[in-house]
Design a protein around this motif. Sequence first.
Motif, PDB file in Angstrom:
ATOM      1  N   HIS A   8       0.833  -1.201   0.000  1.00 28.08           N
ATOM      2  CA  HIS A   8       0.000   0.000   0.000  1.00 28.08           C
ATOM      3  C   HIS A   8       0.873   1.259   0.000  1.00 28.08           C
ATOM      4  O   HIS A   8       0.668   2.181  -0.781  1.00 28.08           O
ATOM      5  N   ASN A   9       1.880   1.280   0.873  1.00 31.75           N
ATOM      6  CA  ASN A   9       2.750   2.455   0.975  1.00 31.75           C
ATOM      7  C   ASN A   9       3.505   2.689  -0.336  1.00 31.75           C
ATOM      8  O   ASN A   9       3.641   3.828  -0.800  1.00 31.75           O
ATOM      9  N   GLU A  10       3.963   1.603  -0.924  1.00 34.00           N
ATOM     10  CA  GLU A  10       4.683   1.696  -2.190  1.00 34.00           C
ATOM     11  C   GLU A  10       3.785   2.269  -3.284  1.00 34.00           C
ATOM     12  O   GLU A  10       4.181   3.137  -4.071  1.00 34.00           O
ATOM     13  N   LYS A  11       2.529   1.809  -3.264  1.00 31.96           N
ATOM     14  CA  LYS A  11       1.561   2.266  -4.267  1.00 31.96           C
ATOM     15  C   LYS A  11       1.260   3.751  -4.098  1.00 31.96           C
ATOM     16  O   LYS A  11       1.218   4.508  -5.071  1.00 31.96           O
ATOM     17  N   MET A  12       1.055   4.170  -2.853  1.00 31.86           N
ATOM     18  CA  MET A  12       0.775   5.583  -2.595  1.00 31.86           C
ATOM     19  C   MET A  12       1.971   6.441  -3.021  1.00 31.86           C
ATOM     20  O   MET A  12       1.802   7.539  -3.538  1.00 31.86           O
ATOM     21  N   LYS A  13       3.167   5.929  -2.783  1.00 31.57           N
ATOM     22  CA  LYS A  13       4.369   6.645  -3.171  1.00 31.57           C
ATOM     23  C   LYS A  13       4.408   6.822  -4.689  1.00 31.57           C
ATOM     24  O   LYS A  13       4.717   7.905  -5.197  1.00 31.57           O
ATOM     25  N   ARG A  14       4.080   5.769  -5.417  1.00 31.43           N
ATOM     26  CA  ARG A  14       4.051   5.858  -6.888  1.00 31.43           C
ATOM     27  C   ARG A  14       3.026   6.879  -7.362  1.00 31.43           C
ATOM     28  O   ARG A  14       3.289   7.659  -8.271  1.00 31.43           O
ATOM     29  N   ILE A  15       1.851   6.860  -6.732  1.00 26.71           N
ATOM     30  CA  ILE A  15       0.814   7.835  -7.135  1.00 26.71           C
ATOM     31  C   ILE A  15       1.312   9.246  -6.869  1.00 26.71           C
ATOM     32  O   ILE A  15       1.189  10.142  -7.699  1.00 26.71           O
ATOM     33  N   LYS A  16       1.910   9.437  -5.677  1.00 28.96           N
ATOM     34  CA  LYS A  16       2.393  10.780  -5.330  1.00 28.96           C
ATOM     35  C   LYS A  16       3.468  11.236  -6.318  1.00 28.96           C
ATOM     36  O   LYS A  16       3.478  12.383  -6.766  1.00 28.96           O
ATOM     37  N   GLU A  17       4.367  10.339  -6.691  1.00 23.54           N
ATOM     38  CA  GLU A  17       5.416  10.707  -7.648  1.00 23.54           C
ATOM     39  C   GLU A  17       4.837  11.075  -9.015  1.00 23.54           C
ATOM     40  O   GLU A  17       5.241  12.059  -9.632  1.00 23.54           O
ATOM     41  N   ALA A  18       3.851  10.293  -9.459  1.00 21.19           N
ATOM     42  CA  ALA A  18       3.222  10.596 -10.756  1.00 21.19           C
ATOM     43  C   ALA A  18       2.533  11.961 -10.688  1.00 21.19           C
ATOM     44  O   ALA A  18       2.587  12.761 -11.627  1.00 21.19           O
ATOM     45  N   ARG A  19       1.888  12.216  -9.544  1.00 17.16           N
ATOM     46  CA  ARG A  19       1.212  13.493  -9.342  1.00 17.16           C
ATOM     47  C   ARG A  19       2.215  14.653  -9.334  1.00 17.16           C
ATOM     48  O   ARG A  19       2.004  15.697  -9.924  1.00 17.16           O
ATOM     49  N   ASP A  20       3.324  14.435  -8.637  1.00 18.95           N
ATOM     50  CA  ASP A  20       4.346  15.482  -8.551  1.00 18.95           C
ATOM     51  C   ASP A  20       4.922  15.792  -9.929  1.00 18.95           C
ATOM     52  O   ASP A  20       5.145  16.951 -10.270  1.00 18.95           O
ATOM     53  N   ARG A  21       5.148  14.749 -10.728  1.00 20.55           N
ATOM     54  CA  ARG A  21       5.650  14.976 -12.095  1.00 20.55           C
ATOM     55  C   ARG A  21       4.639  15.800 -12.888  1.00 20.55           C
ATOM     56  O   ARG A  21       5.017  16.727 -13.602  1.00 20.55           O
ATOM     57  N   MET A  22       3.357  15.466 -12.735  1.00 22.78           N
ATOM     58  CA  MET A  22       2.329  16.204 -13.460  1.00 22.78           C
ATOM     59  C   MET A  22       2.294  17.659 -12.979  1.00 22.78           C
ATOM     60  O   MET A  22       2.255  18.586 -13.780  1.00 22.78           O
ATOM     61  N   MET A  23       2.331  17.845 -11.655  1.00 21.17           N
ATOM     62  CA  MET A  23       2.244  19.194 -11.096  1.00 21.17           C
ATOM     63  C   MET A  23       3.427  20.055 -11.532  1.00 21.17           C
ATOM     64  O   MET A  23       3.301  21.264 -11.717  1.00 21.17           O
ATOM     65  N   ALA A  24       4.597  19.418 -11.675  1.00 23.82           N
ATOM     66  CA  ALA A  24       5.810  20.168 -12.016  1.00 23.82           C
ATOM     67  C   ALA A  24       5.695  20.844 -13.379  1.00 23.82           C
ATOM     68  O   ALA A  24       6.376  21.832 -13.659  1.00 23.82           O
ATOM     69  N   THR A  25       4.809  20.320 -14.219  1.00 23.58           N
ATOM     70  CA  THR A  25       4.640  20.892 -15.554  1.00 23.58           C
ATOM     71  C   THR A  25       3.625  22.029 -15.545  1.00 23.58           C
ATOM     72  O   THR A  25       3.414  22.665 -16.563  1.00 23.58           O
ATOM     73  N   LYS A  26       2.979  22.270 -14.411  1.00 21.55           N
ATOM     74  CA  LYS A  26       1.900  23.265 -14.358  1.00 21.55           C
ATOM     75  C   LYS A  26       2.441  24.629 -13.976  1.00 21.55           C
ATOM     76  O   LYS A  26       3.431  24.743 -13.268  1.00 21.55           O
ATOM     77  N   THR A  27       1.761  25.643 -14.445  1.00 19.44           N
ATOM     78  CA  THR A  27       2.197  26.991 -14.126  1.00 19.44           C
ATOM     79  C   THR A  27       1.061  27.793 -13.523  1.00 19.44           C
ATOM     80  O   THR A  27       0.897  28.957 -13.804  1.00 19.44           O
TER      81      THR A  27
END
Lengths: 202, 202
Positions: A8-27
């Motif tokens: 579960h923790n690993e999965k949440m970490k993956r989701i958070k990383e994917a989210r962070d990558r997406m957010m990094a492209t936002k302005t």
Amino acid sequence: MDDITARHNEKMKRIKEARDRMMATKTGEKGLIVVHTGKGKGKSSSAFGMIMRCIAHGMPCAVVQFIKGNWETGERTFLRERFGEECRFFVSGEGFTWETQDRERDIAAARHGWEIAKEQIRDPGIRFVLLDEINIALRYDYLDIDEVVDFLLTEKPQMTHVVLTGRNAKPELIEAADLVTEMAMVKHPFREGVKAQAGVEF
Amino acid sequence: MDDITARHNEKMKRIKEARDRMMATKTGEKGLIVVHTGKGKGKSSSAFGMIMRCIAHGMPCAVVQFIKGNWETGERTFLRERFGEECRFFVSGEGFTWETQDRERDIAAARHGWEIAKEQIRDPGIRFVLLDEINIALRYDYLDIDEVVDFLLTEKPQMTHVVLTGRNAKPELIEAADLVTEMAMVKHPFREGVKAQAGVEF
């Protein structure tokens, strides 16, 4: 830490990383992943209020209704007649109710709804997609939460808003979302023997 | 028990008794006093979603907007143009914003809004009245909570729904209401530097 917790923790970490990558492209301006959950009123009706706002802004909308009965036939007709140009309306869950005993049919209905949802979200002409009561289908694993979250984080066009409603939103969805509101019931007239009222409840 | 507590308890008891008398006359169907409060999203938009439902049911509506800016000019224009027949729309708080320094003007605006609200609630042709952000005016005592609660419990026509929105609903109002929902903020994109988005926030 047992295996389930670790996964579960690993999965949440993956989701958070994917989210962070997406957010990094936002302005600062982006389409949002919005969740309305909780036991209180207003999860679907506030999403419909948002549709009214989108229509006022000239933003084309789509609704995929995963549960029958949340909106009456007369109201769907009204939306189709009055807002047919601005808002597409799909019902996947005609046979998907709380009472049904036919799990296979429910799963087929939910998956059919999800296929429509993906088409609408991918459609560059659509700016706002409401997945009404999809949380129920996710809760019972009629739809795979990983598939839904992964699609939202990787395939949703940047400026498209997607609103997902229903009780018991899964933690993976809350982790992936931008805006999460819990509608909490403070007081409800059913407790006093008052039945559901037109205009308020449906 | 000090005087303030005693007066408060006495007041709550009176409200409860008035409510009980009103409820005793009901037989399962009635217009509701509905409160949307809390710091989360969806207080006003769910009320607007309810207006859409009322219109679908052929129930005439009225909106009194107590705070400027919650709905944009374009959206008011949209509502007036598209739903002018079904929904009356009043703005009392053109000058009533968070930033204003003119308390007297704010009080006058709030009271003007309340006079309109009473007219609309009393109007037998209207079935649903939204008092948008009235809780702000009540919180700052621009309107008298006792007067508002007393009017709702004694003069609201039996089948009329009244929805009151805004943060920090007063306990007297919660006591008088039939249906209270608290919209709680679980996660908000402002925290990530994302600005308010058309269609979602306004």
